[in-house]
Motif scaffolding. Sequence first.
Motif, PDB file in Angstrom:
ATOM      1  N   GLU A 126      41.518  42.832  48.959  1.00 39.07           N
ATOM      2  CA  GLU A 126      41.837  42.775  47.535  1.00 39.07           C
ATOM      3  C   GLU A 126      41.675  41.358  46.981  1.00 39.07           C
ATOM      4  OE1 GLU A 126      45.061  46.471  47.343  1.00 39.07           O
ATOM      5  OE2 GLU A 126      45.749  44.412  47.631  1.00 39.07           O
ATOM      6  N   VAL A 127      42.044  40.351  47.791  1.00 42.45           N
ATOM      7  CA  VAL A 127      41.829  38.962  47.377  1.00 42.45           C
ATOM      8  C   VAL A 127      40.337  38.705  47.210  1.00 42.45           C
ATOM      9  CG1 VAL A 127      41.985  36.546  48.090  1.00 42.45           C
ATOM     10  CG2 VAL A 127      43.959  38.062  48.378  1.00 42.45           C
ATOM     11  N   ALA A 128      39.544  39.147  48.187  1.00 46.08           N
ATOM     12  CA  ALA A 128      38.097  38.938  48.108  1.00 46.08           C
ATOM     13  C   ALA A 128      37.508  39.649  46.896  1.00 46.08           C
ATOM     14  CB  ALA A 128      37.429  39.425  49.393  1.00 46.08           C
ATOM     15  N   ALA A 129      37.958  40.873  46.635  1.00 42.06           N
ATOM     16  CA  ALA A 129      37.448  41.612  45.481  1.00 42.06           C
ATOM     17  C   ALA A 129      37.818  40.899  44.175  1.00 42.06           C
ATOM     18  CB  ALA A 129      38.008  43.023  45.484  1.00 42.06           C
ATOM     19  N   ALA A 130      39.014  40.288  44.146  1.00 38.92           N
ATOM     20  CA  ALA A 130      39.455  39.563  42.946  1.00 38.92           C
ATOM     21  C   ALA A 130      38.645  38.309  42.690  1.00 38.92           C
ATOM     22  CB  ALA A 130      40.938  39.214  43.054  1.00 38.92           C
ATOM     23  N   SER A 131      37.911  37.837  43.702  1.00 36.93           N
ATOM     24  CA  SER A 131      37.063  36.659  43.523  1.00 36.93           C
ATOM     25  C   SER A 131      35.846  36.973  42.662  1.00 36.93           C
ATOM     26  CB  SER A 131      36.596  36.124  44.885  1.00 36.93           C
ATOM     27  OG  SER A 131      35.570  36.947  45.435  1.00 36.93           O
ATOM     28  N   GLN A 132      35.573  38.270  42.472  1.00 37.01           N
ATOM     29  CA  GLN A 132      34.411  38.742  41.701  1.00 37.01           C
ATOM     30  C   GLN A 132      33.092  38.305  42.350  1.00 37.01           C
ATOM     31  OE1 GLN A 132      35.422  40.755  39.329  1.00 37.01           O
ATOM     32  NE2 GLN A 132      37.545  40.097  39.508  1.00 37.01           N
ATOM     33  N   SER A 133      33.116  38.040  43.649  1.00 35.54           N
ATOM     34  CA  SER A 133      31.913  37.656  44.379  1.00 35.54           C
ATOM     35  C   SER A 133      31.569  38.750  45.383  1.00 35.54           C
ATOM     36  CB  SER A 133      32.119  36.325  45.112  1.00 35.54           C
ATOM     37  OG  SER A 133      31.051  36.087  46.018  1.00 35.54           O
ATOM     38  N   PRO A 174      44.252  40.856  35.343  1.00 33.91           N
ATOM     39  CA  PRO A 174      45.623  41.360  35.519  1.00 33.91           C
ATOM     40  C   PRO A 174      45.718  42.524  36.502  1.00 33.91           C
ATOM     41  CG  PRO A 174      45.224  40.880  33.215  1.00 33.91           C
ATOM     42  CD  PRO A 174      43.901  40.701  33.911  1.00 33.91           C
ATOM     43  N   GLY A 175      44.737  43.411  36.476  1.00 37.01           N
ATOM     44  CA  GLY A 175      44.752  44.534  37.407  1.00 37.01           C
ATOM     45  C   GLY A 175      44.638  44.085  38.854  1.00 37.01           C
ATOM     46  N   ASP A 176      43.883  43.017  39.094  1.00 46.40           N
ATOM     47  CA  ASP A 176      43.764  42.484  40.454  1.00 46.40           C
ATOM     48  C   ASP A 176      45.122  42.006  40.957  1.00 46.40           C
ATOM     49  OD1 ASP A 176      40.953  42.832  40.493  1.00 46.40           O
ATOM     50  OD2 ASP A 176      40.682  40.929  39.411  1.00 46.40           O
ATOM     51  N   VAL A 177      45.824  41.268  40.109  1.00 43.72           N
ATOM     52  CA  VAL A 177      47.126  40.735  40.506  1.00 43.72           C
ATOM     53  C   VAL A 177      48.119  41.871  40.745  1.00 43.72           C
ATOM     54  CG1 VAL A 177      49.075  39.294  39.794  1.00 43.72           C
ATOM     55  CG2 VAL A 177      46.731  38.542  39.327  1.00 43.72           C
ATOM     56  N   ARG A 178      48.069  42.914  39.921  1.00 47.80           N
ATOM     57  CA  ARG A 178      48.967  44.059  40.123  1.00 47.80           C
ATOM     58  C   ARG A 178      48.717  44.711  41.481  1.00 47.80           C
ATOM     59  NH1 ARG A 178      48.036  44.924  34.548  1.00 47.80           N
ATOM     60  NH2 ARG A 178      46.395  46.453  34.971  1.00 47.80           N
ATOM     61  N   ALA A 222      37.341  32.703  48.883  1.00 45.90           N
ATOM     62  CA  ALA A 222      37.658  33.913  48.126  1.00 45.90           C
ATOM     63  C   ALA A 222      38.959  33.743  47.351  1.00 45.90           C
ATOM     64  CB  ALA A 222      37.752  35.114  49.064  1.00 45.90           C
ATOM     65  N   ALA A 223      39.972  33.154  47.984  1.00 45.41           N
ATOM     66  CA  ALA A 223      41.256  32.961  47.311  1.00 45.41           C
ATOM     67  C   ALA A 223      41.126  31.975  46.152  1.00 45.41           C
ATOM     68  CB  ALA A 223      42.296  32.474  48.314  1.00 45.41           C
ATOM     69  N   ARG A 224      40.342  30.914  46.350  1.00 46.09           N
ATOM     70  CA  ARG A 224      40.153  29.931  45.268  1.00 46.09           C
ATOM     71  C   ARG A 224      39.503  30.580  44.050  1.00 46.09           C
ATOM     72  NH1 ARG A 224      36.425  26.671  43.033  1.00 46.09           N
ATOM     73  NH2 ARG A 224      34.748  27.426  44.374  1.00 46.09           N
ATOM     74  N   LEU A 225      38.448  31.348  44.282  1.00 49.94           N
ATOM     75  CA  LEU A 225      37.772  32.004  43.164  1.00 49.94           C
ATOM     76  C   LEU A 225      38.653  33.098  42.547  1.00 49.94           C
ATOM     77  CD1 LEU A 225      34.109  32.259  44.457  1.00 49.94           C
ATOM     78  CD2 LEU A 225      35.014  30.730  42.701  1.00 49.94           C
ATOM     79  N   ALA A 226      39.454  33.768  43.372  1.00 52.81           N
ATOM     80  CA  ALA A 226      40.367  34.779  42.830  1.00 52.81           C
ATOM     81  C   ALA A 226      41.361  34.136  41.870  1.00 52.81           C
ATOM     82  CB  ALA A 226      41.101  35.492  43.961  1.00 52.81           C
ATOM     83  N   ALA A 227      41.818  32.917  42.195  1.00 52.79           N
ATOM     84  CA  ALA A 227      42.750  32.222  41.302  1.00 52.79           C
ATOM     85  C   ALA A 227      42.091  31.892  39.970  1.00 52.79           C
ATOM     86  CB  ALA A 227      43.257  30.950  41.979  1.00 52.79           C
ATOM     87  N   LEU A 228      40.799  31.679  39.993  1.00 52.76           N
ATOM     88  CA  LEU A 228      40.078  31.326  38.764  1.00 52.76           C
ATOM     89  C   LEU A 228      39.594  32.546  37.988  1.00 52.76           C
ATOM     90  CD1 LEU A 228      37.893  28.398  40.185  1.00 52.76           C
ATOM     91  CD2 LEU A 228      39.922  28.194  38.722  1.00 52.76           C
TER      92      LEU A 228
END
Length: 236
Positions: free
Chosen positions: A157-164, A127-131, A117-123
């Motif tokens: 929030e990290v998992a949600a930022a992965s868009q998966s 911007p809203g996810d990071v905020r 999840a963190a790897r995909l979130a980095a990719l």
Amino acid sequence: MNSAHLVVFAPVDNTARVHAVVRRLSDAIALGLLGDGEQLPSETDLAAHLGVSTVTLREALMALRQQGLIETRRGRGGGSFVRAPARPFDLDERLRSLSAEELRDLGDHYAAIAGAAARLAALRSLPGDVRRLRRSLAEMSDGDADMCRLDGRLHLEVAAASQSGRLTREEIRLQAEIGPLVWAVHDLPDRRGGVDAEHAGIVDAIEAADDARARDVAESHVLNAVERLIERRLAL
């Protein structure tokens, strides 16, 4: 429904469902994820969230009432309400229900999901996810912050930022299964500083789009906690 409630009310395992519901809700109450006086969802809604029948849920609620962890009020404005436990969450008592091998297996799986999840979130993060991640870190820096609740929110929030969607659902399920133990060991005085640094490292790597670093720090974050849990379990 907030992120902590998503974890608490995620579907339980298929086996021994009454026991699983009782343990899930009692852990959440003991850790403060469900606050004193908070009203639970209706029986129909709560059964649907947990993936159990209303009969199973009613048996679990009866057991929780007998333990003094919830009370049921009748009439208008009635329902089931949380009662704070007389004693805090007992980490050692919960650890006795799991072997060191079970803890390691759970930890390996959770680390793999958190890392992916963190790897995909980095990719993929926006911007809203990071905020949102930065906001959670800022709240964690408050000395009065509820570490258990915020740690769970940050991971979601990290998992949600992965868009998966699948990874997010699995993160919710695993937090529900092992989260109370991980949260408890994170909040030990000699662990807090290291946890803060690991959280910051995950968010920094996501913001920098460093997918390999984000994965490595997220995996280490989970495995460090699990190693502490295993050490403590073996010492019991």
